[in-house]
Write a protein that holds these residues in place. Structure first.
Motif, PDB file in Angstrom:
ATOM      1  N   ASN A   2       0.485  -1.293  -0.217  1.00  0.00           N
ATOM      2  CA  ASN A   2       0.008   0.321   0.143  1.00  0.00           C
ATOM      3  C   ASN A   2       1.204   1.183  -0.168  1.00  0.00           C
ATOM      4  O   ASN A   2       1.995   1.412   0.269  1.00  0.00           O
ATOM      5  N   GLU A  63     -11.305   2.809  -3.421  1.00  0.00           N
ATOM      6  CA  GLU A  63     -11.264   1.117  -2.228  1.00  0.00           C
ATOM      7  C   GLU A  63     -10.114   0.830  -2.326  1.00  0.00           C
ATOM      8  O   GLU A  63      -9.547   0.046  -1.772  1.00  0.00           O
ATOM      9  N   GLU A  64      -8.856   1.430  -2.534  1.00  0.00           N
ATOM     10  CA  GLU A  64      -7.285   1.533  -2.403  1.00  0.00           C
ATOM     11  C   GLU A  64      -7.250   2.275  -0.974  1.00  0.00           C
ATOM     12  O   GLU A  64      -6.956   2.704  -0.355  1.00  0.00           O
ATOM     13  N   LYS A  65      -6.419   0.727   0.110  1.00  0.00           N
ATOM     14  CA  LYS A  65      -5.983   1.267   0.746  1.00  0.00           C
ATOM     15  C   LYS A  65      -4.728   1.793   1.510  1.00  0.00           C
ATOM     16  O   LYS A  65      -3.598   1.773  -0.097  1.00  0.00           O
ATOM     17  N   ASN A  67      -1.549   3.039   4.160  1.00  0.00           N
ATOM     18  CA  ASN A  67      -0.964   3.317   4.798  1.00  0.00           C
ATOM     19  C   ASN A  67      -0.512   4.732   5.438  1.00  0.00           C
ATOM     20  O   ASN A  67      -0.058   5.723   4.491  1.00  0.00           O
ATOM     21  N   GLU A  89     -11.300   3.225   8.069  1.00  0.00           N
ATOM     22  CA  GLU A  89     -11.717   2.455   6.720  1.00  0.00           C
ATOM     23  C   GLU A  89     -10.977   2.734   5.770  1.00  0.00           C
ATOM     24  O   GLU A  89     -11.053   2.038   4.484  1.00  0.00           O
ATOM     25  N   LYS A  90      -9.785   3.949   5.737  1.00  0.00           N
ATOM     26  CA  LYS A  90      -9.173   3.767   4.366  1.00  0.00           C
ATOM     27  C   LYS A  90      -7.857   3.284   4.391  1.00  0.00           C
ATOM     28  O   LYS A  90      -6.934   3.219   4.134  1.00  0.00           O
ATOM     29  N   VAL A  91      -7.012   3.226   6.158  1.00  0.00           N
ATOM     30  CA  VAL A  91      -5.985   3.281   5.989  1.00  0.00           C
ATOM     31  C   VAL A  91      -5.546   1.117   6.887  1.00  0.00           C
ATOM     32  O   VAL A  91      -6.891   1.193   7.492  1.00  0.00           O
ATOM     33  N   ASN A  92      -4.011   0.912   6.309  1.00  0.00           N
ATOM     34  CA  ASN A  92      -4.333  -0.626   6.812  1.00  0.00           C
ATOM     35  C   ASN A  92      -3.472  -0.492   7.831  1.00  0.00           C
ATOM     36  O   ASN A  92      -3.326  -1.417   8.983  1.00  0.00           O
ATOM     37  N   TYR A  94      -1.433   1.955  10.417  1.00  0.00           N
ATOM     38  CA  TYR A  94      -0.918   3.061  10.830  1.00  0.00           C
ATOM     39  C   TYR A  94       0.393   3.149  12.085  1.00  0.00           C
ATOM     40  O   TYR A  94       0.462   2.127  12.579  1.00  0.00           O
ATOM     41  N   VAL A 139      -7.336  -0.709  12.678  1.00  0.00           N
ATOM     42  CA  VAL A 139      -6.605  -0.849  12.212  1.00  0.00           C
ATOM     43  C   VAL A 139      -5.328  -1.346  12.581  1.00  0.00           C
ATOM     44  O   VAL A 139      -4.895  -1.413  14.012  1.00  0.00           O
TER      45      VAL A 139
END
Length: 193
Positions: A2, A63-65, A67, A89-92, A94, A139
């Motif tokens: 990501n 849709e893209e995750k 970091n 919802e967006k971050v894989n 942190y 996350v």
């Protein structure tokens, strides 16, 4: 992997990440930075978090995750994005580096709104910390800090209970974004599936 977005701290610009950016790009990461404005603590940290949200919304596919990494004041800005602006919802993954997660006594030196939000037990921090576990549990998190930090005082303020917090004995606050040990730990965390 990501893409990763790096968010700077008080008085800084994205140039503070030059060494980290070079290192991560050489390791194969797609790295992004932005310059928050104003960067002097004169604006509400919520306003700066909106800049982070806008950049993410405008730059990455829905849709893209991604970091996300926040350094110092940028750690609070990114947490607000994650916890209050739907960023979880967006971050894989942190990463928080030397952020005043529980406040810093150095924030009593200036009367600006963003600085006041970094004081221990500020309304801003009390709000963020009341549901940090239920929000950030969505996350993968890594909190890095140094016991020698004189900007975040006490240095342990960077630690968040229930989250992976690691000590790296870097001699100054600013060096936390360029020390080889920190860079290697970040890379390992980002590449770990």
């Amino acid at each position: 992997m990501n893409p990763i977005l790096l968010i700077h701290g008080f008085m800084d610009r994205s140039i503070v990440f030059d060494q980290m950016l070079s290192y991560l790009v050489n390791e194969g990461h797609n790295v992004h930075t932005i310059d928050l404005t104003p960067r002097y603590g004169t604006a509400d940290l919520k306003v700066l978090a909106q800049q982070v949200k806008k950049y993410i919304d405008d730059t990455f596919n829905k849709e893209e995750k991604i970091n996300l990494l926040g350094f110092s004041m940028g750690g609070l800005v990114t947490r607000y994005y994650l916890q209050r602006l739907g960023g979880v919802e967006k971050v894989n993954k942190y990463i928080s580096i030397s952020a005043p997660n529980n406040g810093t006594f150095t924030a009593y030196f200036l009367p600006f709104v963003g600085i006041k939000q970094m004081r221990p037990r500020s309304d801003f921090l009390l709000d963020l910390n009341k549901d940090i576990i239920s929000e950030l549990d969505k996350v993968k998190c890594l909190f890095l800090w140094t016991p020698f930090d004189l900007m975040i005082f006490p240095a342990q303020s960077s630690i968040m209970a229930s989250f992976n917090a690691e000590t790296i004995p870097v001699l100054t606050h600013k060096w936390m974004v360029s020390d080889d040990r920190v860079l290697e730990r970040i890379n390992l965390f980002l590449k770990d599936e």
